[in-house]
Design an enzyme around this catalytic site. Structure first.
Site, short mmCIF file in Angstrom:
data_model
loop_
_atom_site.label_atom_id
_atom_site.label_comp_id
_atom_site.label_asym_id
_atom_site.label_seq_id
_atom_site.Cartn_x
_atom_site.Cartn_y
_atom_site.Cartn_z
N PHE A 108 0.86 -1.17 0.00
CA PHE A 108 0.00 0.00 0.00
C PHE A 108 0.90 1.23 0.00
O PHE A 108 1.53 1.56 1.00
CB PHE A 108 -0.94 0.05 1.20
CG PHE A 108 -1.90 1.21 1.10
CD1 PHE A 108 -3.07 1.10 0.36
CD2 PHE A 108 -1.60 2.42 1.69
CE1 PHE A 108 -3.93 2.18 0.23
CE2 PHE A 108 -2.46 3.50 1.57
CZ PHE A 108 -3.63 3.38 0.84
N ASP A 149 9.76 2.92 1.40
CA ASP A 149 8.58 3.70 1.76
C ASP A 149 8.41 3.60 3.28
O ASP A 149 7.85 2.64 3.79
CB ASP A 149 7.35 3.15 1.03
CG ASP A 149 6.06 3.89 1.39
OD1 ASP A 149 6.07 4.64 2.40
OD2 ASP A 149 5.06 3.71 0.69
N LYS A 153 3.40 11.45 6.76
CA LYS A 153 2.63 11.27 7.99
C LYS A 153 3.27 11.97 9.19
O LYS A 153 3.03 13.14 9.40
CB LYS A 153 2.39 9.78 8.25
CG LYS A 153 1.51 9.13 7.17
CD LYS A 153 0.97 7.80 7.60
CE LYS A 153 0.20 7.11 6.49
NZ LYS A 153 -1.02 7.84 6.07
#
Length: 400
Positions: A141, A226, A255
């Protein structure tokens, strides 16, 4: 109808469906706790998928944002501003790299990493134009843009959005032999999550990341990590890659970099890699804006102390010990590192959504994924007492 029901009905009347939120309407939050529109308090055990690593309303981050709000919030990248150089320099140093390309969201940063890898492949490695390939892992994801869902294996994220972007090879996560077989002369990068979050907090087998690093070096391929969810303290180290002593060619961050205050993301790499971009070839109006830089600089200052990484490691050990005691009963498996766990609940106890709803009724907020799995990712500043209180509520739900 109650205030909560009114608010949800009003939202559904004018917003398109994308997420399926739990039926709670948050009005205020502080630290690890949120309060809804009717005054009920909830322990936040998700922390905005790691965006709120430092808790809600962190005083240092709010003060940094307020101070910058009084000065200048946006110039666009058409002009320089006085926070940009410091942000780029400090983030590059923090990551042990040389250059930073700031964006806003995680998906934008992944798109930037993909574009950078392709440009590097054509300008540096000598891959024929239009032939660049990037190897990714199944169950990944990385975001929801049309390019990113083109290499997703999740039908919910992918189906109905074709035609899909070519240039990606999907291999099983954790399978070095399959990765090796997929790499060709036209491969420019391997893009991986060091721990797969949305898939259920899947930790790769020991030695996998080290093997990826070795293979990519041998084959002249970029290793892109990532670390949008896993990075900046969540796993007990600054980066999840550190658990295997690995440094990738490129970090993708987001984030927690914005402290839960503003969206901040970035690609961080060497001059040899990020230096392939020339003026006008890539950009973002809001990427690297003064407000984002001010908040992110404070985030970096907080992380430099190591306090949050140590806390995630210590409380993470406690979290996994307690969750491990549930395995064999109502829990089938627990995975994760630091203050991050995927808990596979026995389907006889309900779906992940049903377990999450029952926890909500007891004052704990978590999020489900894929069947009967729930994810736990509390703010790194959570107290041991609050963490234990949340775990006791989980035990109660699973005992019903």
């Amino acid at each position: 109808m109650s205030t909560t029901q009114d608010a949800i009905a009003a939202a559904e009347a004018h917003s398109a469906h994308n997420y399926h939120p739990l039926p709670v309407v948050v009005a205020t939050a502080e630290g690890a706790w949120m309060t809804d529109v009717e005054g009920r308090r909830y322990l936040d055990m998700l922390a905005g998928y790691s965006a709120l690593n430092f808790g809600h309303g962190n005083r240092r981050l709010i003060d940094a944002a307020k101070a910058q709000l009084e000065r200048v919030t946006l110039t666009s990248r058409a002009f320089h501003h006085d926070r940009f150089a410091d942000f780029c320099a400090r983030l590059a140093e923090f990551c042990g790299m040389e250059m930073v390309l700031p964006m806003n969201t995680g998906a934008e940063a992944v798109e930037t990493a993909v574009k950078t890898a392709r440009k590097w492949g054509y300008r540096v490695k000598g891959v024929p134009d239009g032939m660049a390939k990037i190897v990714v892992a199944a169950d990944n994801f990385h975001g929801r843009t049309t390019t990113i869902v083109s290499f997703s294996t999740d039908p919910e994220a992918r189906d109905g959005y074709g035609p899909y972007t070519p240039g990606f090879e999907i291999v099983p996560y954790g399978d070095l032999a399959a990765l090796d077989a997929a790499v060709t002369d036209d491969t420019v990068a391997v893009l991986l999550e060091p721990i797969q979050g949305e898939a259920g907090v899947l930790v790769p087998p020991p030695g996998y990341l080290e093997g990826v690093r070795r293979l990519t070096r041998e084959r002249d391929v970029l290793f892109i990590a990532d670390e949008i969810q896993s990075g900046l303290g969540r796993t007990g180290k600054t980066f999840a890659c550190e658990h295997e002593g690995v440094v990738p060619d490129m970090y993708v961050l987001g984030k927690a970099l914005g402290g839960g205050v503003v969206p901040v993301s970035a690609v961080v790499s060497s001059a040899a890699v990020l230096g392939v971009h020339r003026p006008g070839e890539h950009g973002s109006t809001f990427g690297g804006n003064p407000l984002a830089c001010a908040v992110a600089l404070e985030v970096l200052a907080m992380l430099r102390t190591g306090e949050y990484q140590e806390r995630a490691a210590e409380l993470g050990d406690h979290l996994h010990r307690e969750l491990g005691l549930l395995v064999g009963g109502a829990v089938r498996e627990v995975r994760g590192r630091g203050l991050w766990a995927g808990v596979d609940v026995d389907p006889s106890k309900g779906s992940g959504r049903q377990v999450s709803e029952r926890l909500m009724e007891r004052g704990v907020l978590v999020k489900d994924t894929h069947g009967s799995t729930i994810r736990l990712a509390p703010p790194l500043m959570i107290s041991k007492e609050d963490l234990d209180w949340g775990l006791e509520r989980l035990r109660e739900v699973l005992a019903d």
